[in-house]
Design a protein around this motif. Sequence first.
Motif, PDB file in Angstrom:
ATOM      1  N   ARG A 172       0.853  -1.183   0.000  1.00  0.00           N
ATOM      2  CA  ARG A 172       0.000   0.000   0.000  1.00  0.00           C
ATOM      3  C   ARG A 172       0.891   1.236   0.000  1.00  0.00           C
ATOM      4  O   ARG A 172       1.953   1.239   0.627  1.00  0.00           O
ATOM      5  CB  ARG A 172      -0.910  -0.003   1.233  1.00  0.00           C
ATOM      6  CG  ARG A 172      -1.859   1.175   1.317  1.00  0.00           C
ATOM      7  CD  ARG A 172      -2.876   0.945   2.426  1.00  0.00           C
ATOM      8  NE  ARG A 172      -2.271   0.863   3.747  1.00  0.00           N
ATOM      9  CZ  ARG A 172      -1.944   1.924   4.486  1.00  0.00           C
ATOM     10  NH1 ARG A 172      -2.149   3.158   4.021  1.00  0.00           N
ATOM     11  NH2 ARG A 172      -1.414   1.775   5.688  1.00  0.00           N
ATOM     12  N   ARG A 176      -1.427   7.366  -1.856  1.00  0.00           N
ATOM     13  CA  ARG A 176      -2.510   6.988  -2.758  1.00  0.00           C
ATOM     14  C   ARG A 176      -3.734   6.570  -1.956  1.00  0.00           C
ATOM     15  O   ARG A 176      -3.627   5.800  -1.008  1.00  0.00           O
ATOM     16  CB  ARG A 176      -2.061   5.857  -3.683  1.00  0.00           C
ATOM     17  CG  ARG A 176      -0.945   6.267  -4.635  1.00  0.00           C
ATOM     18  CD  ARG A 176      -0.498   5.098  -5.493  1.00  0.00           C
ATOM     19  NE  ARG A 176       0.657   5.458  -6.334  1.00  0.00           N
ATOM     20  CZ  ARG A 176       1.332   4.592  -7.064  1.00  0.00           C
ATOM     21  NH1 ARG A 176       0.973   3.314  -7.073  1.00  0.00           N
ATOM     22  NH2 ARG A 176       2.359   4.997  -7.788  1.00  0.00           N
ATOM     23  N   THR A 177      -4.883   7.060  -2.394  1.00  0.00           N
ATOM     24  CA  THR A 177      -6.123   6.774  -1.663  1.00  0.00           C
ATOM     25  C   THR A 177      -6.941   5.660  -2.295  1.00  0.00           C
ATOM     26  O   THR A 177      -7.899   5.178  -1.699  1.00  0.00           O
ATOM     27  CB  THR A 177      -6.991   8.041  -1.573  1.00  0.00           C
ATOM     28  OG1 THR A 177      -7.252   8.519  -2.906  1.00  0.00           O
ATOM     29  CG2 THR A 177      -6.273   9.133  -0.790  1.00  0.00           C
ATOM     30  N   GLY A 178      -6.593   5.252  -3.495  1.00  0.00           N
ATOM     31  CA  GLY A 178      -7.350   4.207  -4.181  1.00  0.00           C
ATOM     32  C   GLY A 178      -7.129   2.831  -3.564  1.00  0.00           C
ATOM     33  O   GLY A 178      -6.238   2.617  -2.744  1.00  0.00           O
ATOM     34  N   GLN A 179      -7.972   1.889  -3.976  1.00  0.00           N
ATOM     35  CA  GLN A 179      -7.868   0.516  -3.495  1.00  0.00           C
ATOM     36  C   GLN A 179      -6.646  -0.166  -4.105  1.00  0.00           C
ATOM     37  O   GLN A 179      -6.528  -0.248  -5.331  1.00  0.00           O
ATOM     38  CB  GLN A 179      -9.137  -0.256  -3.861  1.00  0.00           C
ATOM     39  CG  GLN A 179      -9.134  -1.722  -3.467  1.00  0.00           C
ATOM     40  CD  GLN A 179      -9.192  -1.923  -1.967  1.00  0.00           C
ATOM     41  OE1 GLN A 179      -9.745  -1.098  -1.252  1.00  0.00           O
ATOM     42  NE2 GLN A 179      -8.645  -3.018  -1.489  1.00  0.00           N
ATOM     43  N   PRO A 180      -5.701  -0.642  -3.296  1.00  0.00           N
ATOM     44  CA  PRO A 180      -4.516  -1.313  -3.857  1.00  0.00           C
ATOM     45  C   PRO A 180      -4.854  -2.726  -4.334  1.00  0.00           C
ATOM     46  O   PRO A 180      -5.866  -3.304  -3.936  1.00  0.00           O
ATOM     47  CB  PRO A 180      -3.556  -1.341  -2.665  1.00  0.00           C
ATOM     48  CG  PRO A 180      -4.446  -1.403  -1.470  1.00  0.00           C
ATOM     49  CD  PRO A 180      -5.659  -0.586  -1.820  1.00  0.00           C
ATOM     50  N   TYR A 181      -3.984  -3.254  -5.177  1.00  0.00           N
ATOM     51  CA  TYR A 181      -4.121  -4.659  -5.561  1.00  0.00           C
ATOM     52  C   TYR A 181      -3.812  -5.512  -4.335  1.00  0.00           C
ATOM     53  O   TYR A 181      -2.751  -5.391  -3.719  1.00  0.00           O
ATOM     54  CB  TYR A 181      -3.151  -4.989  -6.701  1.00  0.00           C
ATOM     55  CG  TYR A 181      -3.087  -6.457  -7.015  1.00  0.00           C
ATOM     56  CD1 TYR A 181      -4.193  -7.131  -7.524  1.00  0.00           C
ATOM     57  CD2 TYR A 181      -1.914  -7.184  -6.786  1.00  0.00           C
ATOM     58  CE1 TYR A 181      -4.141  -8.487  -7.802  1.00  0.00           C
ATOM     59  CE2 TYR A 181      -1.846  -8.541  -7.061  1.00  0.00           C
ATOM     60  CZ  TYR A 181      -2.969  -9.187  -7.564  1.00  0.00           C
ATOM     61  OH  TYR A 181      -2.909 -10.541  -7.850  1.00  0.00           O
TER      62      TYR A 181
END
Length: 240
Positions: A172, A176-181
Amino acid sequence: MAHCIIRQLHKTSKPILLLKHQNNLKPIITNTFINNLNNCCYYTQKTTLIPEMHKNAFEDYILRLLRYEIRYEMETSPPYKPVPEFNSFNVDERPTEQWIRLTRKFNKNEEIKVEVTMFDACMPVKKPGVDEDMLLHVSMLVDICKGEGNDILEFVCSVWPDSIEIHKVYMRNKKRTGQPYMGPGFKELDDDLQNSLYEYLEERGIDEELATFLHKYMKNKDKSELLRWMERVKCFIETN
């Protein structure tokens, strides 16, 4: 109240209108109005007094129950003062919240943060001589960060009374605020890789000993939070 006064004045309007002397009209109307107003005020006070009495009695009953429960818990199994440290970890109790945080440094540049919930699930198990017992579960999130970097290695785990089970391992980024893989399911990984990741956590003090400590700690926190909750509710009801 206004309708009550008007109805009463209507009943007395006929005698007032039959009077021949207008000078007597004002005192009669004034006295009639005051008498009926007093009667209506008395009726209103009487009707509002009963719900107020019921409210006070109900609140007193709640307070008696809370005081009894607090006294019972303190006399039978009072909680102990939570420890601020465990091995190399600092422990943040997080009063009034349903989780705790542990932090430590490892090597020269690693910062480790462990966040653990209170008991959030259970699993039935069979023991010799016992029909069924419950195995309590807590959830744990492990963050490992190196130096000033933005990348965090994160582990999603279950904590059982004597073991830790890894479910997910992923990277993570702080910014970054997006959903990580989230990566594959942990059990889909090669067995040697699974074992190596368990050893990676164990080297940093996240092991069976920590699992045992966390379950003992959470049982005590469960009792502490219950008492804290009852005290806060009691104080709120007592406040006028």
